[in-house]
Design a protein around this motif. Structure first.
Motif, PDB file in Angstrom:
ATOM      1  N   ALA A 107       8.519  -6.438   0.319  1.00 46.12           N
ATOM      2  CA  ALA A 107       9.417  -5.955   1.367  1.00 46.12           C
ATOM      3  C   ALA A 107      10.868  -6.246   1.003  1.00 46.12           C
ATOM      4  O   ALA A 107      11.759  -5.417   1.222  1.00 46.12           O
ATOM      5  N   SER A 108      11.096  -7.420   0.432  1.00 43.77           N
ATOM      6  CA  SER A 108      12.446  -7.773   0.003  1.00 43.77           C
ATOM      7  C   SER A 108      12.934  -6.843  -1.098  1.00 43.77           C
ATOM      8  O   SER A 108      14.035  -6.294  -1.026  1.00 43.77           O
ATOM      9  N   PHE A 109      12.108  -6.638  -2.106  1.00 45.34           N
ATOM     10  CA  PHE A 109      12.526  -5.868  -3.281  1.00 45.34           C
ATOM     11  C   PHE A 109      12.628  -4.377  -2.992  1.00 45.34           C
ATOM     12  O   PHE A 109      13.519  -3.693  -3.502  1.00 45.34           O
ATOM     13  N   VAL A 110      11.700  -3.841  -2.186  1.00 43.48           N
ATOM     14  CA  VAL A 110      11.721  -2.408  -1.868  1.00 43.48           C
ATOM     15  C   VAL A 110      13.032  -2.030  -1.193  1.00 43.48           C
ATOM     16  O   VAL A 110      13.596  -0.951  -1.440  1.00 43.48           O
ATOM     17  N   CYS A 165      -6.623  -0.680  -0.742  1.00 46.64           N
ATOM     18  CA  CYS A 165      -5.432   0.140  -0.957  1.00 46.64           C
ATOM     19  C   CYS A 165      -4.194  -0.668  -1.324  1.00 46.64           C
ATOM     20  O   CYS A 165      -3.167  -0.085  -1.641  1.00 46.64           O
ATOM     21  N   SER A 166      -4.273  -1.989  -1.301  1.00 40.82           N
ATOM     22  CA  SER A 166      -3.183  -2.787  -1.869  1.00 40.82           C
ATOM     23  C   SER A 166      -3.729  -3.936  -2.699  1.00 40.82           C
ATOM     24  O   SER A 166      -2.978  -4.754  -3.206  1.00 40.82           O
ATOM     25  N   SER A 181       0.822  -1.205   0.000  1.00 42.17           N
ATOM     26  CA  SER A 181       0.000   0.000   0.000  1.00 42.17           C
ATOM     27  C   SER A 181       0.859   1.259   0.000  1.00 42.17           C
ATOM     28  O   SER A 181       0.455   2.298  -0.535  1.00 42.17           O
ATOM     29  N   ASN A 182       2.068   1.193   0.592  1.00 41.25           N
ATOM     30  CA  ASN A 182       2.948   2.361   0.536  1.00 41.25           C
ATOM     31  C   ASN A 182       3.252   2.754  -0.906  1.00 41.25           C
ATOM     32  O   ASN A 182       3.303   3.949  -1.236  1.00 41.25           O
ATOM     33  N   MET A 183       3.444   1.762  -1.767  1.00 38.05           N
ATOM     34  CA  MET A 183       3.703   2.047  -3.179  1.00 38.05           C
ATOM     35  C   MET A 183       2.416   2.318  -3.939  1.00 38.05           C
ATOM     36  O   MET A 183       2.359   3.195  -4.796  1.00 38.05           O
ATOM     37  N   LEU A 199       8.917   4.934   0.269  1.00 31.81           N
ATOM     38  CA  LEU A 199       9.572   3.675   0.617  1.00 31.81           C
ATOM     39  C   LEU A 199      10.120   3.773   2.037  1.00 31.81           C
ATOM     40  O   LEU A 199      11.015   4.583   2.315  1.00 31.81           O
ATOM     41  N   ALA A 200       9.594   2.947   2.915  1.00 28.74           N
ATOM     42  CA  ALA A 200      10.023   2.987   4.321  1.00 28.74           C
ATOM     43  C   ALA A 200      11.470   2.532   4.455  1.00 28.74           C
ATOM     44  O   ALA A 200      11.922   1.617   3.751  1.00 28.74           O
TER      45      ALA A 200
END
Length: 496
Positions: free
Chosen positions: A343-346, A330-331, A300-302, A308-309
């Motif tokens: 999470a891995s890729f971000v 939202c996601s 959802s952040n993206m 990006l956290a």
């Protein structure tokens, strides 16, 4: 008693599998031993041949009230989502709230998730009936959950400094008056629900959730934190999710949102912050020092363009970070395997130093052990070991995600998409068995969900038409506020 034989346990930290049998007694793992280990003669035997056994994933942040309005919009920021989704999801009946939680639980379990933290929104304030309906949905599916009413002192339009004044004058009273003076009602309903909670708290617990610092008065924050402490409940809130929230916090409080909450004395081991995209290092240290947790929601952040956290910086400061999906609105899905992959890729696009990227075993731990702590379950879920609940996901070793099997941890985090889930056990009970639910009539659920959203579209048509008419105003305001300088940067921008 139950004994699982012929399976291979996933040791994510070691990136390998181990042939082992699992003995389960009254829903708890009693022993893990070598193949063929002794078991009571009357124990039910489950054949896990060609199955990989992993702990159930734990979703640290979601919203069941968004499940029926899945994928309702496209190019929405967080704030436009709050503006528009609020119009779409209005007028939900108690049955709608039950259905939303039920369909979310079914999706999560089908994709290997056995527990979640569900922040439930009801307008204009929570109801005991609505919270019980959501809890009942999780109980009916057999999934674990922490259900919490998402509450606010005032409307979204008052939360962001200047937004209400940016609206056309004829609509300011309409959008500004929402929830006025409801702090005591919010707390009283939540107290009543906590006091009379009829569900096994090891299965479905109740927590307290002020929605964001900007939406809630200081007095309400203190009252909510005191209520959570009184009942030994969790306290969960969105924190520094978007740049608008971060900028608005400094404008309103003269300090960051996290520093303000710390001044109020509400941070502690029972506090879980969602998102934390715009936290600075001092904010992270405050959360870590108070024993708080964070729910990382990369999808959802993206999706909302929030940024990006900086998760590695959080881990450096010993902040415990779980992983969540956020809601279907939202996601777009509740797939914890996808959330792990993201999470891995971000972490890799934040910079070229590969030593700072999240490893797949770190991500796996975040989605299991660390998310379990964010929910308040401690070491009882998120791991396969004696003394933990028997919340076990059976992955099909012959699924293409594992053919050939090279590195099980890398393949679970970076390749698994949910299609490899064969069966899911929660508390020693098979909830999903060889792809079929044992607790839910899926066809009936689908038909009821379609009827519910059709009714909601009809009764909410006028509200949505107004929200769409005001979208350019809200959107332009948000672009302007989000363009203000801030002392940390969490965007990947190719233009000024």
């Amino acid at each position: 008693m139950i004994v699982i034989r012929h399976g291979r346990l996933v040791d994510a930290a070691a990136h390998k599998t181990l042939a082992a049998d699992v003995l389960i007694d009254k829903g708890t793992i009693a022993r893990i031993g070598p193949p063929g280990m002794a078991a009571p003669a009357d124990a039910q035997a489950i054949d896990a041949t060609d199955r990989l056994l992993m702990p159930g994933l734990v979703n640290a942040h979601t919203h069941s009230h968004g499940n029926l309005v899945r994928s309702a919009g496209d190019k929405w920021t967080l704030e436009l989502g709050m503006h528009l989704v609020a119009a779409i999801r209005r007028n939900q009946t108690v049955e709608d709230k039950y259905l939303g939680a039920l369909i979310g639980a079914v999706e999560m379990v089908s994709k290997g998730c056995t527990a979640c933290y569900d922040l439930v929104y009801e307008a204009p304030y929570p109801t005991v009936e609505g919270l019980n309906a959501v809890a009942q949905a999780y109980a009916d599916v057999g999934m674990r959950a922490v259900v919490t009413p998402m509450m606010a002192s005032h409307s979204f339009y008052r939360a962001y400094p200047g937004l209400l004044d940016a609206l056309p004058e004829e609509w300011r009273d309409h959008f500004g008056a929402w929830n006025a003076g409801k702090d005591e009602m919010n707390l009283e309903v939540t107290r009543k629900a906590l006091h009379g909670w009829k569900y096994d708290r090891d299965q479905v617990a109740l927590a307290v959730s002020p929605t964001t610092p900007l939406h809630c008065s200081d007095a309400f924050w203190k009252g909510a934190a005191a209520l959570a402490r009184e009942y030994g409940a969790g306290l969960h809130s969105h924190l520094a999710e978007s740049k608008l929230q971060a900028v608005g916090g400094v404008e309103r409080y003269g300090c960051t949102l996290t520093e303000h909450l710390d001044h109020l004395g509400v941070l502690g081991p029972n506090f879980t912050a969602a998102h934390g995209v715009w936290l600075d290092d001092a904010d992270v240290s405050r959360l870590a020092d108070r024993g708080a947790k964070l729910a990382h929601n990369p999808g959802s952040n993206m999706r909302y363009g929030s940024g990006l956290a900086a998760v590695r910086r959080m881990l450096d400061r010993k902040l415990q970070v779980g992983i969540g999906t956020d809601s279907r609105s939202c996601s777009d899905n509740l797939n914890m395997f996808e959330a792990m992959r993201l999470a891995s890729f971000v972490s890799r696009v934040r910079g070229p130093d590969y030593r700072r990227w999240l490893s797949t075993d770190e991500v796996f731990r975040m989605a299991t052990v660390d998310s379990a702590h964010a929910l308040g379950f401690g070491d009882k879920i998120g791991r396969l070991e004696a003394g933990a609940y028997a919340d076990i996901v059976f992955l099909n070793r012959r699924n293409l995600n594992y053919v050939p099997l090279n590195d099980v941890t890398n393949q679970i985090v970076n390749a698994e998409d949910g299609t490899g889930v064969d069966s899911v056990m929660i508390g020693g009970r098979m909830i999903l068995e060889r792809g079929r639910f044992t607790t839910v009539d899926y066809d009936s659920l689908a038909e009821k969900a379609e009827r519910a959203i059709e009714r909601m579209r009809g009764v909410n048509a006028d509200a949505l038409e107004l929200a769409n008419r005001l979208e350019p105003v809200v959107g332009s305001f948000c672009i302007a506020l989000g363009s203000q300088p801030y002392h940390v940067h969490r965007f990947v921008a190719d233009e000024a």
